[in-house]
Design a protein around this motif. Structure first.
Motif: not given
Length: 108
Positions: A56-63, A47-52, A65-71
């Motif tokens: 898109t097809k070739n780009a990611v934009e987010g925020s 759920d990318p929406v939960k991670e705020a 504070e703590v933790g890890v996000q992987r792509f």
């Protein structure tokens, strides 16, 4: 699982299609990141929406504070842009997230 040409792709074929990985690690301070690749990119979460995080097809934009996000992504990394909560650029702020880029990583 992801969808490819209207069909569900297995984890093994997804690794072949998106063989590279980007890991964003938060440092305890709210900060923003933008990543773009010369290929396709997708978030490794249900759920990318939960991670705020906007993907898109070739780009990611987010925020983060703590933790890890992987792509996972294909092609080459094109751009990384990180800022802390004050808008200070990554090279000038110790508060921006750490970005790790790995090529040819099998899915775990």
């Amino acid at each position: 699982m992801t969808r490819t040409n209207g069909k569900t792709a297995s984890s093994e074929s997804n690794t072949q299609l998106l063989p590279n990985r980007i890991t964003v690690v938060g440092r305890g301070v709210p900060s923003n990141f933008e990543l773009s690749v010369a290929g396709d990119i997708e978030m490794m979460t249900a759920d990318p929406v939960k991670e705020a995080t906007v993907v898109t097809k070739n780009a990611v934009e987010g925020s983060i504070e703590v933790g890890v996000q992987r792509f996972r992504f294909s092609g080459e990394l094109a751009n990384i842009h990180v800022t802390d909560w004050n808008g200070v650029e990554g090279a000038e702020s110790a508060s921006t997230p750490t970005i790790h880029v790995d090529y040819g990583v099998p899915e775990q």
